[in-house]
Scaffold this motif. Structure first.
Motif, PDB file in Angstrom:
ATOM      1  N   GLY A  82       0.952  13.143   0.932  1.00 54.01           N
ATOM      2  CA  GLY A  82       1.265  12.728   2.292  1.00 54.01           C
ATOM      3  C   GLY A  82       1.931  11.382   2.410  1.00 54.01           C
ATOM      4  O   GLY A  82       2.293  10.976   3.527  1.00 54.01           O
ATOM      5  N   TRP A  83       2.137  10.655   1.299  1.00 57.04           N
ATOM      6  CA  TRP A  83       2.708   9.307   1.409  1.00 57.04           C
ATOM      7  C   TRP A  83       4.094   9.336   2.067  1.00 57.04           C
ATOM      8  O   TRP A  83       4.474   8.398   2.771  1.00 57.04           O
ATOM      9  N   ASP A  84       4.849  10.443   1.822  1.00 55.12           N
ATOM     10  CA  ASP A  84       6.204  10.522   2.344  1.00 55.12           C
ATOM     11  C   ASP A  84       6.272  11.110   3.753  1.00 55.12           C
ATOM     12  O   ASP A  84       7.357  11.324   4.288  1.00 55.12           O
ATOM     13  N   SER A  85       5.118  11.363   4.350  1.00 52.65           N
ATOM     14  CA  SER A  85       5.082  11.914   5.712  1.00 52.65           C
ATOM     15  C   SER A  85       4.911  10.835   6.768  1.00 52.65           C
ATOM     16  O   SER A  85       4.875  11.129   7.962  1.00 52.65           O
ATOM     17  N   TYR A  86       4.764   9.594   6.326  1.00 53.53           N
ATOM     18  CA  TYR A  86       4.504   8.482   7.244  1.00 53.53           C
ATOM     19  C   TYR A  86       5.500   7.353   6.997  1.00 53.53           C
ATOM     20  O   TYR A  86       6.072   7.236   5.911  1.00 53.53           O
ATOM     21  N   GLY A  87       5.654   6.508   7.989  1.00 53.98           N
ATOM     22  CA  GLY A  87       6.351   5.257   7.805  1.00 53.98           C
ATOM     23  C   GLY A  87       5.363   4.223   7.278  1.00 53.98           C
ATOM     24  O   GLY A  87       4.153   4.470   7.242  1.00 53.98           O
ATOM     25  N   VAL A  88       5.892   3.071   6.890  1.00 54.10           N
ATOM     26  CA  VAL A  88       5.012   2.028   6.365  1.00 54.10           C
ATOM     27  C   VAL A  88       3.963   1.609   7.391  1.00 54.10           C
ATOM     28  O   VAL A  88       2.786   1.449   7.077  1.00 54.10           O
ATOM     29  N   THR A 112       0.825  -1.203   0.000  1.00 47.61           N
ATOM     30  CA  THR A 112       0.000   0.000   0.000  1.00 47.61           C
ATOM     31  C   THR A 112       0.859   1.253   0.000  1.00 47.61           C
ATOM     32  O   THR A 112       0.607   2.202  -0.757  1.00 47.61           O
ATOM     33  N   SER A 113       1.883   1.270   0.827  1.00 48.39           N
ATOM     34  CA  SER A 113       2.769   2.422   0.912  1.00 48.39           C
ATOM     35  C   SER A 113       3.506   2.651  -0.405  1.00 48.39           C
ATOM     36  O   SER A 113       3.648   3.789  -0.877  1.00 48.39           O
ATOM     37  N   THR A 114       3.980   1.568  -1.012  1.00 49.82           N
ATOM     38  CA  THR A 114       4.694   1.684  -2.288  1.00 49.82           C
ATOM     39  C   THR A 114       3.759   2.154  -3.397  1.00 49.82           C
ATOM     40  O   THR A 114       4.129   2.990  -4.228  1.00 49.82           O
ATOM     41  N   LEU A 115       2.540   1.622  -3.411  1.00 52.38           N
ATOM     42  CA  LEU A 115       1.567   2.055  -4.411  1.00 52.38           C
ATOM     43  C   LEU A 115       1.283   3.547  -4.265  1.00 52.38           C
ATOM     44  O   LEU A 115       1.214   4.277  -5.254  1.00 52.38           O
ATOM     45  N   ALA A 116       1.156   4.006  -3.029  1.00 45.07           N
ATOM     46  CA  ALA A 116       0.912   5.432  -2.779  1.00 45.07           C
ATOM     47  C   ALA A 116       2.074   6.274  -3.307  1.00 45.07           C
ATOM     48  O   ALA A 116       1.865   7.354  -3.887  1.00 45.07           O
ATOM     49  N   GLU A 117       3.296   5.786  -3.106  1.00 46.98           N
ATOM     50  CA  GLU A 117       4.463   6.506  -3.613  1.00 46.98           C
ATOM     51  C   GLU A 117       4.418   6.630  -5.131  1.00 46.98           C
ATOM     52  O   GLU A 117       4.641   7.706  -5.699  1.00 46.98           O
ATOM     53  N   LYS A 118       4.113   5.539  -5.810  1.00 48.91           N
ATOM     54  CA  LYS A 118       4.095   5.541  -7.277  1.00 48.91           C
ATOM     55  C   LYS A 118       2.952   6.394  -7.821  1.00 48.91           C
ATOM     56  O   LYS A 118       3.084   6.990  -8.894  1.00 48.91           O
ATOM     57  N   LEU A 119       1.860   6.452  -7.100  1.00 49.38           N
ATOM     58  CA  LEU A 119       0.716   7.259  -7.538  1.00 49.38           C
ATOM     59  C   LEU A 119       0.874   8.724  -7.159  1.00 49.38           C
ATOM     60  O   LEU A 119       0.137   9.577  -7.657  1.00 49.38           O
ATOM     61  N   GLY A 120       1.823   9.013  -6.259  1.00 49.18           N
ATOM     62  CA  GLY A 120       1.994  10.377  -5.794  1.00 49.18           C
ATOM     63  C   GLY A 120       0.927  10.812  -4.814  1.00 49.18           C
ATOM     64  O   GLY A 120       0.630  12.003  -4.688  1.00 49.18           O
TER      65      GLY A 120
END
Length: 207
Positions: free
Chosen positions: A59-65, A48-56
């Protein structure tokens, strides 16, 4: 009857050969009896975290996995590490939750449908704007200022480009989950776990 005493050793007290056998024994446990819903949740969280990163996703980069709150309106509902790229995701992608995708102005959203076979269908939907023409326009061409004319028609190539970008993001998410799975069942983690257990002299795991 004479009681038989089994001499036990910490992992770092074993010979190198015994340590190798101990690691193999722990890995069998990690991939078998010890594998549980917590491991599944961890891998799903990585995906989920990786998908959020790829989709942009904002806030994805404000949290840990572990504490990532998820992608709005999108969920990873299934996956299979043993089959390449098998991931099931359901929800709706928009410019709000997936701004990194190559959106064309004529595309409104992308529908994701996850299935029990751990596959995902990706369906782009064109923008449909309400017609603002005067009554009786259905007999005539649209008025020049009609909102329905404000978007250029979407081409098949534009839809394909968007779909491919979504599928690339899904595959990257699956790959990240596979890496996490390999770590959870791999030698490095097994050695760390082994440090908290005891073994017989030849490296047999003592439960």
């Amino acid at each position: 009857m004479q009681e038989i005493t089994i001499q036990l050793f910490d992992f770092d007290e074993l010979s190198e050969a015994a340590q190798e056998r101990a690691v193999d024994a722990i890995r069998e446990q990690l991939a078998g009896p010890w594998w549980d819903s917590g491991d599944i949740d961890d891998i799903t969280a990585v995906m989920t975290s990786t998908l959020a990163e790829k989709l942009g996703t904002p806030g994805w980069d404000s949290y840990g996995v572990a504490d990532f709150p998820g992608i709005p309106d999108v969920r990873v509902v299934g996956w299979d590490i043993s089959r390449g790229g098998s991931i099931a995701v359901t929800g709706i992608l928009t410019r709000d939750n997936a701004p990194a995708l190559p959106w064309d102005e004529g595309i409104d959203r992308v529908e994701l449908a996850g299935y029990r076979s751990d596959t995902t269908t990706v369906t782009p939907h064109d923008m449909v704007l309400d017609c603002t023409c005067t009554p009786g326009h259905y007999l005539l061409a649209h008025d020049e200022d009609c909102a329905a004319l404000s978007c250029a028609p979407v081409t098949d190539e534009q839809r394909d480009d968007l779909e491919h970008a979504v599928r690339d993001a899904l595959h990257d998410a699956w790959s990240a989950g596979g890496t996490e799975h390999d770590y959870k069942t791999g030698e490095q983690w097994a050695r760390e776990v082994a440090a908290n257990h005891q073994f017989t002299e030849d490296g047999a795991f003592y439960q």
